[in-house]
Write a protein that holds these residues in place. Structure first.
Motif, short mmCIF file in Angstrom:
data_model
loop_
_atom_site.label_atom_id
_atom_site.label_comp_id
_atom_site.label_asym_id
_atom_site.label_seq_id
_atom_site.Cartn_x
_atom_site.Cartn_y
_atom_site.Cartn_z
N VAL A 616 0.84 -1.20 0.00
CA VAL A 616 0.00 0.00 0.00
C VAL A 616 0.87 1.25 0.00
CG1 VAL A 616 -1.75 1.30 1.25
CG2 VAL A 616 -1.89 -1.20 1.15
N PHE A 617 1.85 1.28 0.89
CA PHE A 617 2.72 2.45 1.00
C PHE A 617 3.71 2.54 -0.16
CE2 PHE A 617 1.60 1.68 5.53
CZ PHE A 617 0.93 2.87 5.74
N LYS A 618 4.25 1.40 -0.59
CA LYS A 618 5.21 1.34 -1.70
C LYS A 618 6.32 2.36 -1.52
CE LYS A 618 2.19 -0.77 -5.12
NZ LYS A 618 1.58 -0.72 -6.46
N ASP A 619 6.82 2.45 -0.32
CA ASP A 619 7.94 3.35 -0.02
C ASP A 619 9.21 2.51 0.01
OD1 ASP A 619 9.58 5.39 0.77
OD2 ASP A 619 8.93 5.38 2.87
N THR A 620 9.66 2.14 -1.17
CA THR A 620 10.84 1.28 -1.28
C THR A 620 11.81 1.82 -2.31
OG1 THR A 620 9.74 -0.13 -2.91
CG2 THR A 620 9.59 -0.82 -0.60
N GLN A 621 13.04 1.39 -2.18
CA GLN A 621 14.08 1.68 -3.16
C GLN A 621 14.72 0.36 -3.58
OE1 GLN A 621 15.52 4.86 -4.57
NE2 GLN A 621 13.35 5.17 -4.16
N MET A 622 15.22 0.35 -4.81
CA MET A 622 15.79 -0.87 -5.34
C MET A 622 17.23 -0.64 -5.77
SD MET A 622 14.46 -3.08 -8.61
CE MET A 622 12.79 -3.07 -7.96
N GLY A 623 18.07 -1.64 -5.55
CA GLY A 623 19.47 -1.57 -5.98
C GLY A 623 19.96 -2.91 -6.44
N LEU A 624 21.13 -2.91 -7.06
CA LEU A 624 21.74 -4.14 -7.55
C LEU A 624 22.93 -4.50 -6.69
CD1 LEU A 624 21.85 -3.49 -11.42
CD2 LEU A 624 20.04 -4.56 -10.09
N PRO A 625 23.11 -5.80 -6.39
CA PRO A 625 24.33 -6.20 -5.71
C PRO A 625 25.49 -6.20 -6.71
CG PRO A 625 22.98 -8.13 -6.25
CD PRO A 625 22.20 -6.91 -6.68
N PRO A 626 26.72 -6.05 -6.21
CA PRO A 626 27.11 -5.95 -4.80
C PRO A 626 26.87 -4.55 -4.24
CG PRO A 626 29.04 -5.83 -6.20
CD PRO A 626 27.90 -6.10 -7.11
N LEU A 627 26.79 -4.48 -2.91
CA LEU A 627 26.64 -3.21 -2.22
C LEU A 627 27.86 -2.95 -1.35
CD1 LEU A 627 22.93 -3.37 -0.93
CD2 LEU A 627 23.78 -2.24 -3.00
N ASN A 628 28.21 -1.69 -1.19
CA ASN A 628 29.13 -1.29 -0.13
C ASN A 628 28.36 -0.38 0.83
OD1 ASN A 628 29.15 1.35 -1.27
ND2 ASN A 628 30.83 0.79 -2.63
N MET A 629 29.03 0.12 1.85
CA MET A 629 28.32 0.89 2.87
C MET A 629 27.71 2.16 2.28
SD MET A 629 28.57 -0.77 5.83
CE MET A 629 28.68 0.27 7.29
#
Length: 890
Positions: A616-629
């Motif tokens: 309902v809120f759809k308050d998300t972000q998307m990213g691709l691995p790999p991640l750093n800090m």
């Protein structure tokens, strides 16, 4: 392979194979367009039918040509491709463009012809553009090898379009708008030459400063990402991506699956690569125009100069609504403007001029704003009363804007009265937009691109060194589920998998009877929660399988009975493996962290507001691995709830550093196990102490997937290859040195090493004295794409910290045919054999990566490096007495 693309885009000679009987034949159109463009090299016509307009064709077969040709344009039906391509291969043709339409054939037949064409071209080492290509145009070479009759001006934009109709429209627009191109390509079906090849080629081209792409599909996402990341820092890449697939949201076992989807994954991928995404044709045109004509803004402070109040107000509204800023003019600028404007007028930004300003007055106002240090760009809006006024003001503005290092955009409003003025502005390299909002949008998108690059390549904090996941335990959990022929991990298995990667999970006990549940409640201490465990159920709340805040044993027993009853009511065929009894946890923030396989980009990671209302809120972000800090922090900052997570109006937030670290650990789990189809931690409860997983869902691929070694073939971005290319050794002096790949986190240590290196050593390495060592200069050495570059550093323990002693690297071309070698050893460690050790190690890595040849440049006075190359069998080209070129075939 680059030489093969040179033969395609910069041919010295070419042949057209087709029919030339009348003007409707594709071959005839190609000959006409080539002649009109003025191509200077030999053009041969080859007609298998033997006929051309007015008589016989020049040649009947490619073998009859008097000389080899670099390029063959084939405009023949697909059923003749095989024979013709074999003839081209035997005749030594360098490259092929299949430009005939193939739409009249059934799909399965076409697929066979395309595969055959691909195989033949590979066998003869010919690069193939197409099939179903519209061809290409190279204005600087006066080469129009396409079906378009529009020949654009020479310029610095490269355009790649999967749509021939859109490409034709852009060419028509470019002629009217006086926008020039370095190359225009309709790649067609891309059986061989794809987006990555074209980005690599145009990215290395000195005549190209920006790459525009209209994209409908993407076949090799990993190569695309590698190419885009290699050049987006220096040459903007703008993509108009069409098509919004629902395939990514069909599976709804977890909430994550409904929050991703193919189009959102493209957004995440483009952000990670530093690519500018636009959503309309107008935006593609607008950004192309601004990037082609104007410098990049250093900030988002815009000054607006207008002779009409309404347009400036609308421009201001659009600027503020899209997170831009009105520049605050300096006192010096206000004083200068007071000498231009009527004395009764209040001066500010927007700068409101009289409705009929003198052209010089208008130009001086714009020039004043451009010179203000607090202004990052200027939008000049003009509403003319007549054509002469519009032209005169445009001429004055062009004159006043010369030698300006800030973007100046214009909006000469109207149509007939401003047509001549627009041509003057565009000839003076001032982009003009019909509406002020379009100009504001272009300014902000280019600023956002610059800002995104800055954030993308910031130096990340180091991941805590004590993170050592138990991969063996995690693999055992997955293999046990496989052996039981299950694709869903049970709740306790899912949490054990997360715990193996040091992800905090809530304390819970798996129970298979009501008595075990009661005992678990006593052991954990009330209040507790009870949750259904069933491999057939994804969302337990939807079948009444979750009971919270159970205060005593009676409530727990009742919840147990109700859970089983609810399951039978909702899904009679589903079996319950048991229940989980968990200690209730109370923390203010409900979050979700999940991952799902995208059909194009592989695993994508989702972070945002969680709980049962996540969709309902759809308050998300998307990213691709790999991640750093740092990348993890960008994901968190992109959510609307980020201000709350930071702490808001005296209320405590969450532990952001701990959340960053948790996202990194989760990314490692996703990278290490390609078997994970969907994985979700929801809710993950967080506060100032950190986060803890309350519920988790893990869905495995239906077939067993083995990780294809350290190269992580299921990822589109190559992760840090430390496990494969790291080793520890002891020098003759007894010192223990570690050789390992460089990381972005090494920037401070690398800067310290360079600051301690003598000017003579730096001169030998860089063939000159390097500028100031700052972040912008350092990111070239520490932020690398491991798919096409490898840099090994040597480090040694120095008390509580570690010191870098040297760096050796190879930078590969896009096709891994050649890699350029370089090395630098700290002065105080030279002469101890470290350079020889690091060189041998990087050569072994080059062989492992199947690189064909190593090349390097060395100053003739650098005797130690010359000895190193001679010892390893490098060959020398000493035609330049100051700089020798060396190479080694591996």
């Amino acid at each position: 392979m680059k030489q093969k693309l040179d033969k395609l885009f910069k041919p010295q000679s070419l042949a057209i194979i087709g029919d030339f009987i009348d003007v409707e034949n594709p071959g005839y159109r190609l000959v006409h367009n080539l002649a009109q463009a003025g191509f200077k090299g030999p053009i041969y016509t080859v007609a298998p039918s033997g006929l051309a307009a007015g008589g016989p064709a020049s040649f009947k077969t490619i073998a009859e040509l008097p000389a080899k040709v670099d390029l063959a344009l084939i405009a023949i039906a697909p059923n003749q491709w095989g024979e013709l391509l074999n003839e081209c291969g035997k005749a030594g043709v360098g490259s092929i463009a299949l430009v005939a339409s193939d739409q009249l054939y059934p799909a399965e037949v076409l697929q066979q012809y395309r595969q055959q064409a691909q195989q033949i071209c590979r066998r003869h080492q010919m690069r193939l553009l197409g099939p179903n290509s519209m061809g290409f145009i190279a204005p600087h070479q006066r080469l129009n090898a396409s079906f378009s009759t529009k020949m654009p001006l020479p310029g610095n934009l490269a355009l790649i379009s999967q749509s021939g109709a859109l490409l034709s429209s852009i060419l028509d627009w470019s002629v009217e708008q006086r926008v020039g191109f370095s190359y225009v390509v309709g790649p067609g079906q891309m059986a061989d030459i794809g987006f990555a090849d074209l980005i690599d080629y145009f990215g290395s081209d000195s005549q190209t400063s920006c790459i525009l792409i209209y994209m409908e599909s993407l076949q090799n996402a990993r190569r695309f990402m590698s190419a885009a990341r290699a050049f987006a820092r220096y040459k903007p890449i703008i993509v108009l991506k069409a098509g919004r697939s629902e395939e990514g949201v069909k599976a709804a076992f977890s909430h994550t699956a409904t929050l991703t989807g193919n189009d959102a994954a493209f957004d995440a991928a483009f952000r990670r690569a530093g690519v500018i995404r636009v959503t309309t044709i107008a935006q593609l045109f607008n950004l192309a125009q601004a990037l082609a004509m104007q410098p990049r803004p250093r900030g988002n402070n815009l000054a607006i100069v207008s002779n009409g109040g309404g347009p400036s107000v609308l421009a201001t509204d659009h600027l503020i609504h899209n997170r831009g800023q009105l520049a605050t003019l300096s006192n010096r600028s206000i004083q200068a403007l007071s000498g231009i404007l009527p004395s009764t007028q209040e001066i500010g930004n927007p700068v409101d001029l009289p409705s009929q300003p003198d052209p010089e007055q208008y130009a001086m106002a714009v020039q004043t704003c451009l010179r203000d240090e607090g202004v990052h760009g200027v939008l000049a809006i003009f509403s003319p009363n007549n054509e002469a006024q519009a032209v005169a003001t445009a001429e004055a503005l062009v004159k006043a804007s010369r030698n300006c290092n800030k973007p100046l955009l214009s909006a000469w409003m109207g149509e007939g009265e401003v047509r001549a003025a627009r041509k003057i502005l565009e000839a003076g390299r001032i982009p003009n937009y019909r509406f002020p909002e379009s100009a504001v949008d272009a300014f902000l998108r280019i600023h956002r691109y610059m800002r995104d690059l800055e954030l993308l390549y910031e130096t990340p904090p180091a991941i805590p060194k004590d993170f050592e996941p138990d991969t063996a335990k995690a693999r055992t959990i997955i293999q046990n589920a496989r052996q039981q022929k299950r694709n869903v991990l049970l709740d306790h298995e899912a949490k054990a998998l997360l715990a193996a990667y040091q992800i905090p999970v809530n304390r819970s006990l798996f129970c298979q009877s009501i008595e075990e549940a009661a005992e678990a409640g006593e052991q954990l201490g009330y209040p507790v929660a009870l949750k259904l465990v069933s491999s057939a159920i994804g969302h337990k709340t939807e079948v009444g399988g979750v009971h919270l805040h159970l205060q005593d044993e009676n409530a727990l027993r009742l919840a147990y009975r109700n859970t089983l009853h609810n399951l039978k009511q909702h899904q009679p065929d589903a079996e319950a493996e048991g229940v989980m009894v968990e200690k209730m946890v109370y923390r203010p923030f409900e979050l979700i962290i999940g991952a799902q396989k995208d059909p194009v980009f592989g695993p994508v990671i989702v972070f945002g507001r969680g709980g049962i209302a996540v969709e309902v809120f759809k308050d998300t972000q998307m990213g691709l691995p790999p991640l750093n800090m740092a990348l993890a922090q960008r994901l968190i900052e992109g959510t609307r709830m980020y201000p709350l997570l930071k702490g808001y109006r005296g209320q405590p937030g969450s532990n952001l550093a701990e959340l960053d670290f948790l996202l990194c650990k989760f990314a490692y789990l996703v990278m290490d196990f390609p078997e994970l189809k969907e994985i979700e931690m929801n809710p993950l409860l967080a506060d100032v102490k950190g986060g803890i997983v309350v519920d988790a869902t893990v869905l495995l691929e239906e077939i067993s997937l083995e990780n294809d070694g350290p190269e992580y073939r299921h990822l589109v971005i190559s992760p840090y290859p430390g496990k494969k290319y790291s080793k520890t050794l002891t020098l003759k002096t007894g010192e223990v040195v570690t050789l390992r790949p460089i990381r972005p986190e090494d920037e401070p240590a690398m800067a310290r090493m360079l600051q301690g290196v003598s000017n003579d050593s730096l001169y030998m390495r860089f063939f000159g004295y390097i500028p100031k060592i700052n972040h912008a200069w350092m990111i070239r050495f520490t932020h690398i794409d491991y798919d096409r570059e490898m840099a090994i550093v040597a480090e040694i323990n120095r008390g509580a910290g570690r010191e870098l002693l040297g760096s050796v690297r190879i930078i590969e071309d896009a096709w891994r045919e050649t890699a350029e070698y370089s090395i630098l050893i700290a002065d105080h460690f030279q002469g101890r054999g470290l350079g020889n050790i690091m060189t041998d190690y990087i050569l072994d890595i080059a062989r492992d990566r199947k690189i064909e040849k190593i090349v390097a440049s060395v100053l003739s006075q650098n005797k130690s490096m010359i000895r190193l190359f001679e010892k390893r069998g490098f060959t020398f080209d000493k035609s330049d007495m100051e700089v020798y070129e060396v190479e080694l075939k591996l």
